[in-house]
Design an enzyme around this catalytic site. Structure first.
Site, PDB file in Angstrom:
ATOM      1  N   HIS A  51       0.908  -1.163  -0.108  1.00 28.59           N
ATOM      2  CA  HIS A  51       0.234  -0.050   0.203  1.00 28.59           C
ATOM      3  C   HIS A  51       0.930   1.032   0.083  1.00 28.59           C
ATOM      4  O   HIS A  51       2.014   1.314   0.282  1.00 28.59           O
ATOM      5  CB  HIS A  51      -1.035   0.064   1.315  1.00 28.59           C
ATOM      6  N   CYS A  52       0.368   2.255  -0.449  1.00 33.53           N
ATOM      7  CA  CYS A  52       1.100   3.555  -0.714  1.00 33.53           C
ATOM      8  C   CYS A  52       0.375   4.612   0.474  1.00 33.53           C
ATOM      9  O   CYS A  52      -0.415   4.371   1.133  1.00 33.53           O
ATOM     10  CB  CYS A  52       1.282   3.944  -2.045  1.00 33.53           C
ATOM     11  N   ILE A  53       0.389   5.967   0.169  1.00 35.39           N
ATOM     12  CA  ILE A  53      -0.161   6.815   0.813  1.00 35.39           C
ATOM     13  C   ILE A  53      -1.701   6.797   0.758  1.00 35.39           C
ATOM     14  O   ILE A  53      -2.297   6.788   2.093  1.00 35.39           O
ATOM     15  CB  ILE A  53       0.148   8.236   0.433  1.00 35.39           C
ATOM     16  N   LYS A  91      -1.975   5.243   3.475  1.00 32.66           N
ATOM     17  CA  LYS A  91      -0.361   5.274   3.224  1.00 32.66           C
ATOM     18  C   LYS A  91      -0.228   4.403   2.078  1.00 32.66           C
ATOM     19  O   LYS A  91      -0.839   3.641   1.658  1.00 32.66           O
ATOM     20  CB  LYS A  91       0.346   4.678   4.308  1.00 32.66           C
ATOM     21  N   ALA A  92       0.815   4.389   1.513  1.00 36.29           N
ATOM     22  CA  ALA A  92       0.883   3.483   0.177  1.00 36.29           C
ATOM     23  C   ALA A  92       1.523   2.438   0.420  1.00 36.29           C
ATOM     24  O   ALA A  92       2.675   2.049   1.319  1.00 36.29           O
ATOM     25  CB  ALA A  92       1.443   4.424  -0.797  1.00 36.29           C
TER      26      ALA A  92
END
Length: 492
Positions: free
Chosen positions: A28-30, A491-492
């Site tokens: 995952h991001c932002i 989040k990424a």
């Protein structure tokens, strides 16, 4: 306050992407869950887009991206928990599984390579972005407090200033350690061993030699020199890959009773030498060259570069391709201490925030108001995905209105040759426009004020009079979607 339960959303997402058996890997991001699926055609795109808690679905960079928003970390944890320890083991297979599904689907080696590179950069940089941004804000505030115009509230030689400055500088100074640790976790290598290699690059004696370009040895009249790797990114990402490969080979070939000592010993020694002697100088030189060239190009092009970059940058965000720009900005700041590119990018965040704010104020739809205000706050704090996917792209004119505003903002920034001296952008990043080395020079801060004001006014007015009215209808795929204002950025 009671902790929000994300298990229901996690189950829905897993089901709609094709179930556990269809998931090859997940990061995952932002703001996004980034799935590597075995078969993307199995996923139920439209059902996911209509799910409360999901902003949008994007297919890009060889990934199936589920846009969540500010709560992406919580949703990611819930998804992994639902998948269970068996899936955690699958994730630990690392970089080999990461690209396996997309490799089968895309035969173009160039596309495959680009997708894999973006995935590695995303996975390596995402956990580090927050601390870099925080450090940049602290440095900017320190510069603000030393301004003669404000009476020099803080003396640059005082113990308080030097202590707080050290707190802020640590994130950049030890960046190779942070990036190495993060990259190793993403690649499923050994984070501690890789962090030690980063420690080698930031060891005081190595830094001193690197600052003075001390010669290690010479071959055929060619000098191999030490370089200063503080603030560096790319050499450590490659070092993390080397460490994973060498460590994996040693674990397969060394007797078990020798592995605890000799695996880290050989890995740290070999990768450190390779990085210091060969890959580090090549990559660091190339990265600095590219970063300086882009900075120079933006400066030289002035208003034209600002206009073009400002007008089109947020389109990269739609496809998640902006992650390829993030390390370049960091490299610019670490190398020259400034980034004209980031100054332009900052205005694009403000513009999308102002556009969605206009929708929130003008609309009489309560759910749209809630989503719009939440997305505007997020954009003004430097995360535009909730605004883009929650509202602006749903009403295409709103997104275009934001692009018009950011083009004007970029024009002004380029015309005034504005720079940023920190990483954090948008309105919350105002302190990043103060030059720590020359606090009395306020040209960049004035550029920030004028460009941000222009971004807000232009984007807001264009949206208000042309981009949006309550008679407009969202595209069919979003019509049934409930208020996603609770689903803030991830989040990424």
């Amino acid at each position: 306050m009671a902790k929000k339960d994300y298990s229901g959303l996690a189950k829905k997402i897993i089901s709609d992407v094709g179930g556990e058996k269809n998931i090859d890997n997940l990061i995952h991001c932002i703001t996004r869950l980034r799935f590597y699926l075995k078969d993307e055609s199995v996923a139920k795109d439209e059902d996911l887009k209509k799910t409360t808690g999901v902003i949008d679905v994007i297919k890009a960079s060889g990934q199936y991206q589920v846009v969540i928003g500010n709560e992406v970390g919580n949703v990611y944890d819930a998804v992994v928990q639902e998948l269970g320890p068996q899936f955690a083991a699958k994730i630990d297979d690392g970089a080999t599984t990461t690209a396996s599904a997309t490799d089968k689907q895309k035969g173009n080696p160039v596309t495959r390579g680009i997708n894999n590179l973006i995935g590695v950069i995303t996975g390596s940089m995402t956990p580090v972005i927050g601390v870099i941004a925080a450090a940049g804000i602290i440095k900017g505030i320190l510069a603000l407090l030393t301004l003669p115009q404000l009476g020099s509230l803080l003396d640059v030689k005082s113990t308080l200033y030097l202590t707080i400055s050290a707190i802020a500088d640590s994130a950049f100074f030890f960046l190779p350690i942070l990036v190495g640790f993060s990259a190793a976790r993403y690649m499923k290598g050994d984070p501690v061993i890789t962090a030690v290699i980063g420690g080698v690059l930031t060891y005081p004696q190595i830094i001193t030699w690197g600052t003075n370009f001390k010669t290690m040895f010479s071959i055929g009249g060619f000098d191999f020199q030490f370089l200063n790797y503080t603030y560096s990114i790319f050499p450590m990402i490659l070092a993390a890959w080397f460490a994973k490969e060498i460590g994996g080979w040693l674990k397969k070939n060394l007797p078990s009773y020798l592995q605890m000592i000799f695996t880290p010993l050989i890995t740290v020694l070999v990768v450190s030498v390779i990085t210091l002697v060969l890959t580090g100088p090549i990559i660091q030189g190339a990265a600095n060259g590219i970063a300086d060239f882009i900075n120079w190009l933006v400066h030289v092009s002035g208003w034209l570069g600002g206009l073009v970059i400002g007008g089109f940058y947020q389109i990269l965000v739609i496809f998640g391709l902006h992650w390829g720009v993030v390390p370049l900005v960091a490299q610019q700041i670490s190398g020259s201490g400034e980034s004209a590119l980031n100054a332009i990018i900052s205005g694009t965040m403000v513009s999308q925030g102002a556009a969605v704010l206009a929708v929130a104020i003008k609309s009489k739809k309560e759910n749209l108001k809630g989503l719009g205000f939440a997305a505007a706050i997020s954009a003004f704090c430097g995360v535009t995905e909730p605004a883009i996917y929650g509202v602006n792209l749903r009403y295409r004119r709103v997104f275009i209105s934001g692009l018009i505003g950011s083009a004007v903002s970029g024009f002004i920034t380029g015309l005034m040759h504005g720079n940023m001296f920190g990483f954090t952008g948008s309105l919350i990043g105002f302190s990043s426009f103060f030059d720590p080395k020359n606090p009395a020079q306020l040209t960049s801060f004035y550029a920030f004020l004028l460009s941000s004001l222009a971004a807000i006014i232009v984007s807001f007015l264009v949206t208000w009079f042309w981009g949006y009215n309550d008679k407009m209808v969202m595209s069919e795929k979003v019509e049934k979607k409930e208020n996603p204002s609770k689903k803030n950025a991830v989040k990424a």
